[in-house]
Design a protein around this motif. Structure first.
Motif, PDB file in Angstrom:
ATOM      1  N   ASP A  15      71.685  30.742  -3.761  1.00 10.36           N
ATOM      2  CA  ASP A  15      70.714  31.850  -3.843  1.00 10.36           C
ATOM      3  C   ASP A  15      71.337  33.080  -3.690  1.00 10.36           C
ATOM      4  O   ASP A  15      70.692  34.369  -3.321  1.00 10.36           O
ATOM      5  CB  ASP A  15      69.498  31.816  -2.909  1.00 10.36           C
ATOM      6  N   GLY A  16      72.785  33.310  -3.155  1.00  5.98           N
ATOM      7  CA  GLY A  16      73.338  34.639  -2.996  1.00  5.98           C
ATOM      8  C   GLY A  16      73.062  35.097  -1.457  1.00  5.98           C
ATOM      9  O   GLY A  16      73.557  36.140  -1.166  1.00  5.98           O
ATOM     10  N   THR A  17      72.602  34.382  -0.658  1.00  6.26           N
ATOM     11  CA  THR A  17      72.190  34.752   0.663  1.00  6.26           C
ATOM     12  C   THR A  17      73.713  34.461   1.734  1.00  6.26           C
ATOM     13  O   THR A  17      73.730  34.704   2.738  1.00  6.26           O
ATOM     14  CB  THR A  17      71.038  34.451   1.269  1.00  6.26           C
ATOM     15  N   GLY A  18      74.449  33.547   0.934  1.00  2.00           N
ATOM     16  CA  GLY A  18      75.694  33.050   1.769  1.00  2.00           C
ATOM     17  C   GLY A  18      75.177  31.650   2.565  1.00  2.00           C
ATOM     18  O   GLY A  18      76.075  30.887   3.108  1.00  2.00           O
ATOM     19  N   ALA A  19      73.978  31.137   2.176  1.00  3.37           N
ATOM     20  CA  ALA A  19      73.486  29.912   2.552  1.00  3.37           C
ATOM     21  C   ALA A  19      74.154  28.812   1.615  1.00  3.37           C
ATOM     22  O   ALA A  19      74.482  29.024   0.612  1.00  3.37           O
ATOM     23  CB  ALA A  19      72.134  29.670   2.421  1.00  3.37           C
ATOM     24  N   PRO A  20      74.421  27.404   2.191  1.00  5.83           N
ATOM     25  CA  PRO A  20      74.926  26.581   1.306  1.00  5.83           C
ATOM     26  C   PRO A  20      74.433  26.233   0.220  1.00  5.83           C
ATOM     27  O   PRO A  20      72.997  26.341   0.108  1.00  5.83           O
ATOM     28  CB  PRO A  20      75.240  25.194   2.006  1.00  5.83           C
TER      29      PRO A  20
END
Length: 303
Positions: A15-20
């Motif tokens: 999702d672009g947030t840096g979450a896996p």
């Protein structure tokens, strides 16, 4: 839950947030989308959709941002811009390398600059694209609801220098600096995202570090960034060009972005030394970022 227009199932959502990345289903209704839990869209009670896309084995992600694009004129001639759209790019940063097409108070200067820069940006036939703007506002109106991508516009220091100093290699007087600051502030108020430089390209390359720090401070007051093709001929021709860009951001109190940050085979040191410059600046609290391209070869003006 109302039936979505489109379901994208089976993919890995990044999702672009840096979450896996995670498994999930994306539901699209009109101009809104939402992420459903893993497995949604495959159960008997899942929402029915007008269209279902099986993304098994693929990544589902938001549109990409191209942080260095030379389509400031050609996208007006080809507003669908499929070479970028088909790569998943939904936002382009234009006006890079100090080579932007507004503001240009003098129409003759705009035409001359478009010709000079055509080796990089192209120069569409005037029957397709008339250069009929002078301000940032009138230029950006040409994109509104006309082109397929979002546009983030940077004001190039070449345009500012041409308007205030001219085309020659001359120092900017206090009066010329004030004119450039005023044009930059007006452009920022009209929707620009910051200041760009291309310190290999005349006439923007004639600007001093002090001049650019002064302009960056003006852009920063409006929340803008400093986006720089660095002065590759400076000092040791290795780290000093990047040091100047970082210094301009620091003195101008604005985020500094080094564009096409690459390591040349002829550089006397390593890529790690370049990255350390960025890390050291960020460790002090300065906002420094960069972009890079994955190609081995570059391109530029014949001139």
């Amino acid at each position: 839950m109302t039936s979505p227009d489109i379901l994208i199932t089976g993919g890995t959502i990044v999702d672009g947030t840096g979450a896996p990345g995670r498994a999930g289903t994306l539901a699209i209704s009109g101009d809104r989308m939402r992420v459903l839990q893993a497995g949604a869209g495959t159960e008997p009670d899942a929402p029915r959709a007008g269209r279902t896309i099986d993304a098994t084995g693929k990544v589902v992600a938001p549109g990409f941002i191209d942080l260095h694009s030379h389509s400031g004129l050609m996208i007006l001639a080809d507003p669908r811009h499929e070479p970028k759209v088909r790569q998943g790019i939904t936002t382009e940063v234009i006006g890079v390398d100090g080579n932007s097409y507004a503001p240009f108070p003098d129409h003759g200067d705009l035409e001359a600059f478009a010709w000079l820069n055509s080796g990089l940006d192209g120069d569409p036939d005037r029957e397709r694209v008339t250069l009929d703007w002078d301000t940032v506002a009138s230029y950006l109106r040409r994109f509104d609801r006309q082109v397929s991508l979002n546009i983030a516009y940077l004001i190039g220091n070449s345009a500012l220098r041409i308007a205030a100093v001219g085309w020659e290699d001359e120092p900017a007087s206090d009066k010329a600096r004030a004119t450039m600051r005023n044009l930059l502030k007006e452009g920022m108020d009209e929707g620009a995202f910051g200041l760009s430089t291309g310190l290999d390209y005349p006439p923007g390359c004639y600007a001093t570090t002090d001049e650019l720090a002064d302009l960056t401070r003006e852009a920063g007051r409006s929340g803008g960034i400093y986006h720089s093709h660095v002065r590759y001929s400076l000092g040791d021709r290795f780290l000093d060009p990047f040091r100047e860009a970082i210094e301009i951001g620091r003195r101008g109190e604005a985020p500094a972005h080094i564009t096409h940050f690459y390591h040349r085979q002829t550089f006397p040191g390593t890529p790690d030394q370049m990255l350390e410059l960025v890390d050291e600046a960020r460790a002090t609290g300065q906002d420094v970022t960069f972009d890079a391209y994955p190609a081995e070869w570059a391109s530029t003006r014949l001139s």
